[in-house]
Design an enzyme around this catalytic site. Structure first.
Site, PDB file in Angstrom:
ATOM      1  N   CYS A  71      48.836  24.084  61.042  1.00 35.84           N
ATOM      2  CA  CYS A  71      48.393  24.098  62.435  1.00 35.84           C
ATOM      3  C   CYS A  71      49.469  23.636  63.414  1.00 35.84           C
ATOM      4  O   CYS A  71      49.241  23.599  64.619  1.00 35.84           O
ATOM      5  CB  CYS A  71      47.144  23.246  62.567  1.00 35.84           C
ATOM      6  SG  CYS A  71      45.942  23.729  61.326  1.00 35.84           S
ATOM      7  N   HIS A  94      46.160  18.181  70.765  1.00 39.07           N
ATOM      8  CA  HIS A  94      45.819  18.936  69.555  1.00 39.07           C
ATOM      9  C   HIS A  94      44.302  19.112  69.542  1.00 39.07           C
ATOM     10  O   HIS A  94      43.804  20.194  69.281  1.00 39.07           O
ATOM     11  CB  HIS A  94      46.322  18.199  68.310  1.00 39.07           C
ATOM     12  CG  HIS A  94      46.126  18.971  67.048  1.00 39.07           C
ATOM     13  ND1 HIS A  94      46.544  20.272  66.899  1.00 39.07           N
ATOM     14  CD2 HIS A  94      45.531  18.646  65.873  1.00 39.07           C
ATOM     15  CE1 HIS A  94      46.223  20.714  65.684  1.00 39.07           C
ATOM     16  NE2 HIS A  94      45.606  19.748  65.045  1.00 39.07           N
ATOM     17  N   GLU A 114      44.164  10.622  67.881  1.00 37.85           N
ATOM     18  CA  GLU A 114      44.843  11.163  69.062  1.00 37.85           C
ATOM     19  C   GLU A 114      44.540  10.353  70.325  1.00 37.85           C
ATOM     20  O   GLU A 114      45.435  10.133  71.145  1.00 37.85           O
ATOM     21  CB  GLU A 114      44.449  12.637  69.247  1.00 37.85           C
ATOM     22  CG  GLU A 114      45.435  13.373  70.138  1.00 37.85           C
ATOM     23  CD  GLU A 114      45.281  14.887  70.102  1.00 37.85           C
ATOM     24  OE1 GLU A 114      44.330  15.398  69.484  1.00 37.85           O
ATOM     25  OE2 GLU A 114      46.137  15.556  70.719  1.00 37.85           O
ATOM     26  N   LYS A 132      41.085  24.049  72.739  1.00 36.24           N
ATOM     27  CA  LYS A 132      40.355  24.489  71.540  1.00 36.24           C
ATOM     28  C   LYS A 132      38.842  24.503  71.790  1.00 36.24           C
ATOM     29  O   LYS A 132      38.100  25.164  71.080  1.00 36.24           O
ATOM     30  CB  LYS A 132      40.668  23.584  70.347  1.00 36.24           C
ATOM     31  CG  LYS A 132      42.059  23.805  69.757  1.00 36.24           C
ATOM     32  CD  LYS A 132      42.252  23.035  68.462  1.00 36.24           C
ATOM     33  CE  LYS A 132      43.638  23.261  67.865  1.00 36.24           C
ATOM     34  NZ  LYS A 132      44.684  22.443  68.508  1.00 36.24           N
ATOM     35  N   HIS A 183      39.806  26.645  66.849  1.00 37.31           N
ATOM     36  CA  HIS A 183      41.089  26.274  66.270  1.00 37.31           C
ATOM     37  C   HIS A 183      41.737  27.504  65.640  1.00 37.31           C
ATOM     38  O   HIS A 183      41.300  27.987  64.601  1.00 37.31           O
ATOM     39  CB  HIS A 183      40.882  25.172  65.230  1.00 37.31           C
ATOM     40  CG  HIS A 183      42.157  24.523  64.773  1.00 37.31           C
ATOM     41  ND1 HIS A 183      43.396  25.101  64.964  1.00 37.31           N
ATOM     42  CD2 HIS A 183      42.394  23.343  64.146  1.00 37.31           C
ATOM     43  CE1 HIS A 183      44.324  24.303  64.460  1.00 37.31           C
ATOM     44  NE2 HIS A 183      43.746  23.230  63.967  1.00 37.31           N
ATOM     45  N   PHE A 210      47.780  19.895  58.776  1.00 33.93           N
ATOM     46  CA  PHE A 210      47.650  19.637  57.343  1.00 33.93           C
ATOM     47  C   PHE A 210      49.057  19.398  56.785  1.00 33.93           C
ATOM     48  O   PHE A 210      50.025  19.968  57.278  1.00 33.93           O
ATOM     49  CB  PHE A 210      47.092  20.892  56.643  1.00 33.93           C
ATOM     50  CG  PHE A 210      45.614  20.884  56.424  1.00 33.93           C
ATOM     51  CD1 PHE A 210      44.774  20.147  57.225  1.00 33.93           C
ATOM     52  CD2 PHE A 210      45.054  21.647  55.402  1.00 33.93           C
ATOM     53  CE1 PHE A 210      43.394  20.154  57.019  1.00 33.93           C
ATOM     54  CE2 PHE A 210      43.682  21.669  55.184  1.00 33.93           C
ATOM     55  CZ  PHE A 210      42.851  20.924  55.989  1.00 33.93           C
TER      56      PHE A 210
END
Lengths: 731, 82
Positions: free
Chosen positions: A148, A280, A291, A310, A315, A380
């Protein structure tokens, strides 16, 4: 002065619009593209929402959906930039690559149908090459496959390539299609939200999206010379590794904060200078908590505004960073803050508490003078990326003094060619325990990660490097691969093709992302520097070295491991047998890692140096008549020599990995034309064709030959997916 | 279903799905600590496997029931429909 990189074209296709105008209107109006999923069977699943692209006119049906989405976005970016030039590179970020083609292939196979045309579309390696071929381009290519964060990193890598003289224009961004693989995987992890995702708000899971965002990244002087419209400048960026967990972010936010600081430092600005952050903001509890903590720690006391787009797109995985970069560039150029949608009145009250002094843009877009904005991606495998776009003219930065880079270690684990068509390699627990790897770690490794962990550990050990709290942020890794974790991907997909979407394995899924091997390595060794995985055919095993060389030039890292890794699998064997690419050569597997180090670090550690990297070049041909593969390999070799300030006569040994088809003969003919005085060496004779591992291993062998004073200068070159990387080593 | 039979099936599932070496896995080996060191992602795989094999849903069940194969088997035997 350091070369400046600007954005001169934008293209997008995503759940909230099929082009820039539609998508940006959706952002301004806070319109969601999330609805009930149509392209994946969600029977029995606890969640069934997603952000899908509904567009019937996607071009190039011969290609995987990832490529078709990317071509659509690239087409718009090319038109927006007004370019006809063919010397344009393509750097694409992707998380799942050709997962839709793998699904199609296995689903057909279950019904007794053999769909061989899917095979060439399965690997992420093929994406940039196919996009490049569609437009007949011939600039350098790469697929950055760091889950991502990939979409963000591809933009930063394009800037690296511009600064290192490997091109002036790049189509850079990301692409990922909606897939059963990702849906089943996140479903198994219980990471999907039942309702539309609610990032920075309810934080009860993600909603998947799909799409592609492409930005034309161009060297500033080049853009000015052609009178291009300039949206903004890429002011700075950072990439690093959390070294914490394969799927979850470090809850202390240390990695996230470090990468944000890296980007700020590279841009030469402070948190006060940032007017907007595209977070993110996935909507998982773990991400959002970490975050919030990172944003508060860095930005409290500033006037920054924050949102997660998002909430509208879902996503988009490997496309996410690119789609969000497009929105961030639009925010900067139009002075509009995109919102996070989905807050009720009650939620707004709760947000006030969580927001503290920061401005979280809830539900409605707003006007604000935005001179500089940041987009963050946390992936990830623990990869973090942060990028800053600036409208205002920045203080030009001096070109950093070119650093000398040395090879100081090697690690290799390769199959042996014993004359059988396929040479496998079996590693067992003992291979790991003797390297200090405990069962809890070993269990989590798929074959691809096993190979990479061993060669990586051995390379550090050969270079006599211990990772400590003092140097952990100074050590990074770039992995090159042709086919990635193909066994784990096909096992995961086979299971859901047979038993349905609910049968996804939570245990297997994290290893289906190409950068899992790099993640496992960084978690085990605690290396927290730059990390990237490049999928780009066999030559990715050399391209990783070139990439690492550029990373070292930027000054955040002292030591970079550069690897080539490829595993064997039934699918790879089938592909090679049926395509004839390999002729009668044994197909092997393995991993090779080289340790690269700056001169300052070598001196400080009194390290043994095997060879110096004197120069490199990356080229690409889409097989077009105006720029053939023969021209591309010649350009790679000659350009690498020029950068090394050397002539062809200076080269004592040529290591080459060429194809077996007519293009391979052409490649060898070019090399013997350039180097009539030396035989080319092919390291695959002992190991079988370990693809990216072989490409990397030949550089290791060349460096050892230089160290043993058998030769003084060596050139190594390899091909793959239309790309060529050449590297010159000297004593 | 007999507990020994359930335990054997669970053991086979752990070996197959979670790559735990057979030689170190006993019915009383601690799964989430010590050498085996399972984590939260592994627990999702165990829950899915047990649901698949025995139709017993262990989502949200107290972690003491995940201590070792014996504990898992006891839970399954107690909650499996006859």
């Amino acid at each position: 002065m350091k070369k400046r990189c600007v954005i001169t074209g934008l293209g997008i296709i995503c759940p909230i619009g099929n082009n820039i105008e539609e998508s940006w209107n959706s952002i301004k109006n806070g319109r969601s593209g999330i609805a009930k999923v149509k392209s994946v069977n969600t029977e029995g699943c606890y969640a069934d929402l997603g952000g899908e692209v509904h567009y019937d006119a996607l071009p190039a049906p011969q290609y995987d959906r990832s490529v078709r989405l990317c071509i659509q976005a690239a087409q718009e970016a090319i038109q927006d930039a007004g370019i006809q030039d063919k010397e344009v590179g393509v750097i694409v970020g992707s998380c799942i690559g050709g997962a839709v083609s793998i699904d199609e292939y296995l689903t057909a196979q279950k019904q007794g149908i053999q769909k061989d045309d899917c095979i060439v579309n399965m690997a992420a390696s093929s994406i940039a090459n196919h996009v490049s071929a569609y437009f007949g381009l011939h600039g350098a290519t790469a697929n950055i496959v760091n889950a991502c964060a990939a979409g963000t990193m591809s933009i930063s890598y394009a800037c690296d390539l511009i600064r290192s003289g490997n091109g002036s224009m790049f189509l850079a961004g990301g692409t990922d299609p909606f897939s059963s693989l990702a849906f089943a995987g996140f479903h198994a992890l219980h990471a999907l939200s039942v309702e539309s995702c609610s990032p920075l708000n309810h934080s009860n899971g993600i909603t998947l999206g799909e799409g592609s965002g492409i930005l034309l990244v161009e060297e500033y002087e080049h853009a000015v010379a052609r009178g291009a419209k300039i949206y903004c400048e890429v002011a700075g960026y950072g990439v690093n590794g959390d070294a914490y967990h394969i799927t979850a972010p470090d809850p202390t936010g240390q990695g996230q904060m470090d990468v944000i600081r890296r980007a700020l430092h590279a841009a030469g600005v402070t948190p006060d200078d940032i007017d907007y952050v595209n977070a993110h903001g996935t909507g998982t509890a773990k991400n959002d908590e970490a975050e919030f903590l990172s944003l508060h720690t860095i930005f409290d006391g500033t006037d920054v505004s924050v949102s997660s787009t998002k909430s509208m797109t879902g996503h988009c995985l490997g496309a996410a960073g690119a789609v969000e970069a497009v929105f961030t560039v639009k925010a900067v150029s139009e002075n509009v803050l995109p919102p996070t949608i989905g807050y009720s009145e009650e939620d707004r009250t709760a947000l006030e508490e969580k927001a503290g002094g920061l401005d979280f843009v809830a539900n409605d877009s707003r006007s604000k003078e935005i001179s500089m904005a940041m987009s963050n991606s946390f992936a990830f495998g623990g990869t973090n990326a942060s990028i800053i776009f600036a409208k205002k003219e920045l203080q030009p930065q001096d070109t950093p003094k070119k650093k000398r880079i040395f090879i100081t270690g090697f690690g290799q684990v390769m199959s042996q060619d014993t004359g059988t068509p396929v040479a496998g390699l079996t590693l067992d627990m003992k291979d790991f325990t003797e390297r200090g790897v405990k069962l809890g770690v070993f269990r989590k490794l798929d074959k691809f990660s096993q190979l990479q962990l061993i060669s990586g550990i051995d390379a550090l050990s050969c270079a006599k490097i211990s990772v400590t709290e003092d140097n952990e942020r100074k050590i990074g890794m770039i992995i090159g691969t042709s086919a990635g974790p193909v066994t784990e991907v096909s096992n995961f997909q086979k299971n859901i093709c047979e038993k349905g979407t609910t049968a996804g394995s939570a245990f297997t899924f994290p290893n289906t992302v190409y950068n899992a091997a790099g993640g496992h390595f960084s978690i085990f060794m605690k290396t927290k520097g730059y990390c990237a995985t490049v999928a780009n055919g066999t030559q990715a095993g050399i391209q990783s070295i070139c990439y690492a060389y550029d990373v070292l030039q930027q000054g955040n890292e002292d030591i970079m491991l550069a690897a080539g890794t490829d595993e064997g699998s039934d699918m790879v064997t089938y592909f090679y047998e049926h395509s004839g690419i390999n002729g009668d050569r044994t197909l092997g597997e393995g991993s090779s890692t080289i340790c690269l180090e700056t001169e300052a670090s070598v001196t400080q550690r009194e390290a043994v140096t095997y060879a110096e990297v004197a120069g490199y070049a990356c080229t690409h041909s889409s097989g077009m008549e105006d720029y053939t593969e023969a021209t591309a390999i010649k350009d790679a070799v000659m350009s690498a020599l020029a950068k090394a300030d050397m002539q062809t006569e200076d080269v004592d040994a040529v290591y080459a990995i060429t194809g077996n088809l007519p293009d391979g003969e052409a490649q060898r003919a070019v090399l013997s034309d350039i180097f009539p005085h030396v035989e080319t060496i092919d390291v695959r004779q002992q190991t079988g064709d370990c693809r990216a591992a072989s490409a990397n291993a030949q550089v290791a062998e060349a460096a050892q030959a230089i160290y043993q004073k058998k030769i003084a200068v060596a050139l190594a070159v390899s091909y793959g997916c239309g790309s060529y990387s050449a590297i010159v080593l000297k004593g | 279903m007999e507990k020994t039979e359930v335990a054997a099936k669970i053991k086979a599932m752990l070996i197959e799905n979670l790559r735990i070496p057979e030689e170190i896995l006993e019915d009383d080996s601690e799964l989430f600590g010590g050498d085996i060191g399972l984590d939260s992602v592994d627990s999702l795989e165990i829950i899915a496997g047990i649901d698949d094999m025995f139709g017993v849903n262990m989502t949200g069940v107290d972690k003491t029931n995940f201590r070792d194969i014996n504990a898992l088997a006891n839970y399954v035997v107690e909650h499996a429909e006859a």
